[in-house]
Design a protein around this motif. Structure first.
Motif, PDB file in Angstrom:
ATOM      1  N   ASN A 135      -8.105   3.713   7.736  1.00  0.00           N
ATOM      2  CA  ASN A 135      -7.517   2.808   6.736  1.00  0.00           C
ATOM      3  C   ASN A 135      -7.134   3.550   5.457  1.00  0.00           C
ATOM      4  O   ASN A 135      -6.579   2.954   4.538  1.00  0.00           O
ATOM      5  CB  ASN A 135      -8.426   1.619   6.433  1.00  0.00           C
ATOM      6  CG  ASN A 135      -9.822   2.023   6.002  1.00  0.00           C
ATOM      7  OD1 ASN A 135     -10.047   3.149   5.573  1.00  0.00           O
ATOM      8  ND2 ASN A 135     -10.775   1.105   6.140  1.00  0.00           N
ATOM      9  N   GLU A 155      -1.075  -1.193   7.012  1.00  0.00           N
ATOM     10  CA  GLU A 155      -2.196  -1.512   6.134  1.00  0.00           C
ATOM     11  C   GLU A 155      -2.965  -0.273   5.697  1.00  0.00           C
ATOM     12  O   GLU A 155      -3.845  -0.334   4.827  1.00  0.00           O
ATOM     13  CB  GLU A 155      -3.152  -2.486   6.833  1.00  0.00           C
ATOM     14  CG  GLU A 155      -3.987  -1.893   7.960  1.00  0.00           C
ATOM     15  CD  GLU A 155      -3.200  -1.622   9.237  1.00  0.00           C
ATOM     16  OE1 GLU A 155      -3.768  -0.984  10.152  1.00  0.00           O
ATOM     17  OE2 GLU A 155      -2.027  -2.068   9.331  1.00  0.00           O
ATOM     18  N   ARG A 157      -3.782   2.932   3.689  1.00  0.00           N
ATOM     19  CA  ARG A 157      -3.454   3.431   2.354  1.00  0.00           C
ATOM     20  C   ARG A 157      -3.081   4.914   2.453  1.00  0.00           C
ATOM     21  O   ARG A 157      -3.825   5.712   3.040  1.00  0.00           O
ATOM     22  CB  ARG A 157      -4.662   3.244   1.437  1.00  0.00           C
ATOM     23  CG  ARG A 157      -4.456   3.575  -0.033  1.00  0.00           C
ATOM     24  CD  ARG A 157      -5.654   3.031  -0.805  1.00  0.00           C
ATOM     25  NE  ARG A 157      -5.721   3.477  -2.181  1.00  0.00           N
ATOM     26  CZ  ARG A 157      -5.037   2.946  -3.185  1.00  0.00           C
ATOM     27  NH1 ARG A 157      -4.188   1.952  -2.942  1.00  0.00           N
ATOM     28  NH2 ARG A 157      -5.187   3.393  -4.410  1.00  0.00           N
ATOM     29  N   ARG A 373      -7.816  -0.461  -4.073  1.00  0.00           N
ATOM     30  CA  ARG A 373      -6.607  -1.084  -3.539  1.00  0.00           C
ATOM     31  C   ARG A 373      -5.959  -2.070  -4.505  1.00  0.00           C
ATOM     32  O   ARG A 373      -4.849  -2.530  -4.251  1.00  0.00           O
ATOM     33  CB  ARG A 373      -6.923  -1.803  -2.207  1.00  0.00           C
ATOM     34  CG  ARG A 373      -7.238  -0.838  -1.087  1.00  0.00           C
ATOM     35  CD  ARG A 373      -7.533  -1.571   0.210  1.00  0.00           C
ATOM     36  NE  ARG A 373      -7.678  -0.611   1.300  1.00  0.00           N
ATOM     37  CZ  ARG A 373      -6.680  -0.136   2.029  1.00  0.00           C
ATOM     38  NH1 ARG A 373      -5.457  -0.522   1.790  1.00  0.00           N
ATOM     39  NH2 ARG A 373      -6.902   0.731   2.998  1.00  0.00           N
TER      40      ARG A 373
END
Length: 381
Positions: A135, A155, A157, A373
């Motif tokens: 992720n 999704e 990063r 985020r």
């Protein structure tokens, strides 16, 4: 300020045709090329140094990492060099935190074998990246490692870090969530080439592993060491002749000489070390006096007074942030004598890097970037 080239396409063409892959010496001898990068750095240097010092001295608490699945890419894992060691040491740090960690490179070689038993996934197969399903993807050399980015979902990063000014692979990638740079000149490259602007790129300094450097018992030190992968025979011999006048014998490690997989066993023997980048940080951590040196160019001795400027420059002369003398300059002997006569701040500098530049200290900052985020970090953070 001198006006820089307006069209990004022109700047990109200059990097491809006249900047990329040249030596630091060749670059610094070209006034036009230096001006392109230097004028941008000059505009921002003072505020960047102040911001970096403030941010680094405000120690970062480690954030929770339970939800993190971390992958990092690099063009190669072969030589014992800057981005290779950054990649593998950060992966080892994340693994020690209990974070599922993967390292991807299309070329796996010698340096990877040293880290291969540390527990994280090490692969040259993009399909393994897809199966791992990170992720967070930390990207070095996006064009050369783009196969890994294609394997992650929207999704995930994406963090793009630029390590150097001159290598062609150090090119900012498109549509990244966060852009980072390890020096002012790397940041200038990213801003000149785009898509990020200057304020989109966060400066994150280099680090060292305290489990390796600074752990050796104090011993009697003597002589000088050139710790560099950019040391030609001619320039090493020039330094030997210059330093002989000051009673210093000179050894060398790095490419073109004996490549040391464990320089931490060598550095504590020497009183003075000539180096740049990570090698300079490691030497400071080992209790050596450090004078910047790159391809025959002699920079300043690192002192408490210039430490934060040197940190912002990644202990390099390439960004024209710090003074230096070219190898054929008639004043090089006087300049070198002046640097050797500088105050001996060795212990104060060792304490600075041991406090602020360990992989654990910088790693905690990276975890904040990886897990934040809500909004992307900016240069003012």
């Amino acid at each position: 300020m001198t006006v820089r080239i307006a069209k990004q396409s022109n700047v990109a063409a200059l990097f491809r045709s006249r900047l990329g892959a040249v030596s630091t010496e060749t670059y610094l001898r070209n006034e036009e090329l230096v001006n392109i990068v230097g004028s941008l750095i000059e505009t921002h240097a003072a505020s960047e140094v102040a911001t970096l010092q403030e941010r680094i001295m405000l120690e970062e608490a480690l954030r929770p990492v339970e939800e993190l699945r971390f992958a990092i890419t690099n063009i190669a894992l072969d030589e014992f060099a800057g981005s290779e060691l950054w990649t593998l040491e950060m992966a080892a740090y994340m693994h020690r935190l209990g974070v599922p960690t993967l390292v991807y490179s299309p070329r796996i070689g010698r340096v990877a074998s040293v880290f291969g038993s540390q527990g994280f996934v090490l692969t040259d197969d993009p399909a393994v990246v897809r199966k791992f399903a990170p992720n967070v993807l930390h990207i070095h050399h996006h064009a050369e490692t783009r196969a890994a980015r294609r394997m992650v979902g929207p999704e995930c990063r994406t963090i793009n870090m630029i390590h150097g000014l001159l290598p062609l692979p150090e090119w900012p990638g498109p549509e990244m969530d966060v852009y980072l740079a390890v020096s002012l000149h790397a940041k200038a490259k990213g801003a000149l080439l785009g898509p990020p602007t200057w304020n989109d790129i966060m400066l994150v300094p280099n680090f060292f592993d305290p489990r390796r450097f600074g752990t050796r018992k104090a011993r009697k030190r003597s002589g000088a060491l050139i710790h560099s992968s950019r040391a030609t025979t001619a320039y090493v011999e020039q330094m030997r002749a210059l330093l002989k006048r000051h009673g210093l014998a000179v050894d060398q490690i790095g490419y073109g000489s004996a490549v040391k997989e464990r320089p931490e066993t060598v550095l504590p023997r020497y009183r003075v070390v000539f180096a740049v980048g990570r090698s300079a940080i490691e030497a400071i951590a080992s209790g050596c006096r450090v004078i910047l040196w790159d391809h025959g160019i002699v920079g300043p001795a690192i002192t408490v007074t210039n430490f934060w400027h040197a940190l912002a420059a990644n202990f390099s002369v390439a960004g024209s942030v710090l003074p230096f003398v070219m190898p054929d300059d008639s004043t090089i002997d006087d300049w070198l004598a002046g640097q050797l006569a500088m105050p001996d701040d060795t212990e104060a500098l060792r304490l600075l890097v041991q406090r602020y530049l360990t992989v654990d200290a910088i790693g905690a900052r990276m975890v904040k970037i990886y897990t934040n985020r809500s909004d992307a970090p900016s240069a003012s953070q």
